[in-house]
Design an enzyme around this catalytic site. Sequence first.
Site, PDB file in Angstrom:
ATOM      1  N   SER A  25      11.556  24.902 -18.698  1.00  0.00           N
ATOM      2  CA  SER A  25      10.157  25.083 -18.326  1.00  0.00           C
ATOM      3  C   SER A  25       9.376  25.672 -19.485  1.00  0.00           C
ATOM      4  CB  SER A  25      10.038  26.025 -17.122  1.00  0.00           C
ATOM      5  OG  SER A  25      10.390  27.351 -17.489  1.00  0.00           O
ATOM      6  N   ASP A  26       8.104  25.336 -19.545  1.00  0.00           N
ATOM      7  CA  ASP A  26       7.212  26.096 -20.411  1.00  0.00           C
ATOM      8  C   ASP A  26       7.076  27.492 -19.806  1.00  0.00           C
ATOM      9  OD1 ASP A  26       5.412  26.830 -22.384  1.00  0.00           O
ATOM     10  OD2 ASP A  26       4.163  25.048 -22.158  1.00  0.00           O
ATOM     11  N   TRP A  27       6.601  28.429 -20.597  1.00  0.00           N
ATOM     12  CA  TRP A  27       6.559  29.840 -20.198  1.00  0.00           C
ATOM     13  C   TRP A  27       5.483  30.040 -19.127  1.00  0.00           C
ATOM     14  CZ3 TRP A  27       9.909  28.318 -23.274  1.00  0.00           C
ATOM     15  CH2 TRP A  27      10.800  29.144 -23.950  1.00  0.00           C
TER      16      TRP A  27
END
Length: 862
Positions: A279-281
């Site tokens: 996932s992106d942050w």
Amino acid sequence: MKLGWLELAALTAASVASAKDLAYSPPYYPSPWMTGEGDWSEAYRRAVEFVSNLTLAEKVNITTGSGWEQERCVGETGGVPRLGMWGMCMQDSPLGIRDSDYSSGFSAGVNVAATWDKRLAYQRGMAMGEEHRDKGVDVQLGPVAGPLGKYPEGGRNWEGFAPDPVLTGVMMAETIKGMQDAGIIACAKHFIGNEQEHFRQSGEAQGYGYNISESVSSNIDDKTMHELYLWPFVDAVRAGVGSVMCSYNQINNSYGCHNSYTLNKLLKSELGFQGFVMSDWGAHHSGVGATLAGLDMSMPGDVALGSPYSFWGTNLTISVLNGTVPEWRVDDMAVRIMAAYYKVGRDRFRTPPNFSSWTRDEYGFEHFMVNENYIKLNERVNVQRDHARVIRKIGSDSTVLLKNKGALPLTHNERFIGILGEDAGSNPYGANGCADRGCDNGTLAMGWGSGTANFPYLITPEQAIQNEVLNYGNGQTNVFAITNDWALDAIASVASQASVALVFVNADSGEGFINVDGNEGDRKNMTLWRNGEQVIKTASKNCNNTIVIMHTPGAVLVGDWYDNPNITAILWAGLPGQESGRSIVDVLFGRVNPGAKTPFTWGKTRKAYGPALLTEANNGHGAPQDNFDDGVHVDYRRFDKDNEEPIYEFGFGLSYTTFNFSDLKVTPLPAAKYSPTTGKTKEAPTLGKAGNASDYLFPTGIMRVRQYLYPYLNSTDLRKSSADPYYGLDAKEYIPDGATDGTAQPRLPASGSSGGNPALFDDLFQVTATITNTGSVTGDEVPQLYVSLGGENEPVKVLRQFDRVSIAPGQKVQWTTTLTRRDLSNWDVPSQDWVITEAQKKVYVGSSSRKLPLSVELPSVE
């Protein structure tokens, strides 16, 4: 089966969206399990062996980040201490090591595209990989193909390569090969449709005063998805990329990191992606939902940055113990992560992180978020090597000569050189004086945001030009610099005395969490920043030999001044990195003959590019709806469709010499007839048994860190361990149909183990052309091959092949390339497969998208 309140909330939101007749992303389950086909076989074997020896908690630990600022890297998973494995380190950025020291500030991706040089893309990837490896990084968060560049003012376009999928795909693949050959895992991002900063995260947008509750939805039809936005990710998968980062935005009203269609169907099933999805942050929005939809790693692990809670960690352990998530799914997540680890040789190259992302101090807290365990953090390991050489070459080889009326190259006998514009000088706060480069002070060498790196130094144009004159001149040249964009009287005075006025101007952009002068990541407009246009007009009014050099992340509007007869040359230098000044001097003084080509179109107006970037919420308080109505007609394709004349077309660039194209020949090659993929996969392997809740209680003897995200239970009562007030609610009906089915699954017609059906990559034609250097100096030319696919509503032409070749004066070079079945195919929605239509195909070869002197019709292909 049990779901918590987080999953229920997400599902409720989805059903509301459906009720509004918004764009819809159909479900696709189960999440495909890794097969280990092709050159992944040995890594897969080793990963299966490793994961088979893990407990459930250990598997969960390597899929879940330890929490924001809990370790040295911007993201770190838990490890397997029992087997001597510490957590995996994820670190920005796509142009160097973010938040580090004694490392390089590389040229941006857009500059790599402007070189049109596959070898330089590989060399840059290798150099960045070496630096990350030696700092203890496992996964470099790059390269970028999302954004692709649908919107010319998109904030992060410069992190990627170009708005053309082929140019981006080739440069992305070469970058990945270089990075992974250096022994680190590359992470292709942001998957997918992440084309603007406005509304990418609802919380961020709320901070700017937008009253929305959901992130923007990029609404993309199936044909456009395959032919444009998915295309470069195919090349990334074929290059063996180890990880893919899912994006903040929604795709057809389903979040990128729990979108089963894009992750399970497109990426893992159709493209046969063997690595892991992270996932992106802050892009992880659900626990069970994201797990079943294909997410494999949660970064940085917490629900929100700095939160003590996680969708995974303990909750993922619970979801397996209570039967909501099948153990084969967690096994597959762990195997994918470890296979990428083994594939690039992390077990051979690995060293613990020797720097901290949170402070440049030598000593500090190991767990920075909670101020625990004071240790030596920054060991100040210098990893730069001779990478300045590569950076300097990319900077010069990416400088596009847009106009030249005999003014360039300069000689060392100039009488008076005026250096004008703030973009020539230093940032008064220092090269790294603005966090994440979040300002536009001094010369611009990279944009802003998480896609940046600290400069070890930054050579400005002013410094480099003065050094050039002092070191190589005749000792009689006058050099004066005015680096205040509002000192127009002083600029006029110097320009009026100058034999040549070098004007440096810029425009900037970056990531949405930083606002620079009202630009919320995306540029507010396409004009030059600060007082750039007035600097140009003042200088050119007073000097009839004015040369304009632009540092920008993309196209700007130059229509008011580009054809001024007193402006004798124009160069675009992009975002060249730490060697900026030296790179531009190499071109200005002729040590390097410019061979770069613009990787985007320079239009006369913003309107010429098509639909505007979405800056106003258009769906009440819900997700703003960004309808990709332009389909595949982006950048030069749009200009061709509308018969719009650009100022400088895609692929254009001048040289200090001239070239001629001739003798185009097309030869059919033997190839088998295309057959859709058939059959079924094997069933999902289960590599262990979860056991009982009592087996996963928090171990004794571990010093517990506050807010650290662990995989363990605090109680055998699963509801109490989950800290979820809705745990125990019977939600069996909310598990998507087929999501937990581990039986053999049918293969998709276009699917294959490495980027799709292998027949797509069969060569169908060989194409040759002769290029002659008709000038007096050696130079580089970029032969470009475009194809007309024919058919209604298709682009006039699309780029399919290119190269960069160096040719001596009078020399003839025969350029040879091939066209694959993929190059000549369209995506057919009804059959869900690639087809070569009956429409007449035509090949064009030349030096830009509008200068194609050679053409020939192709024979039909079955």
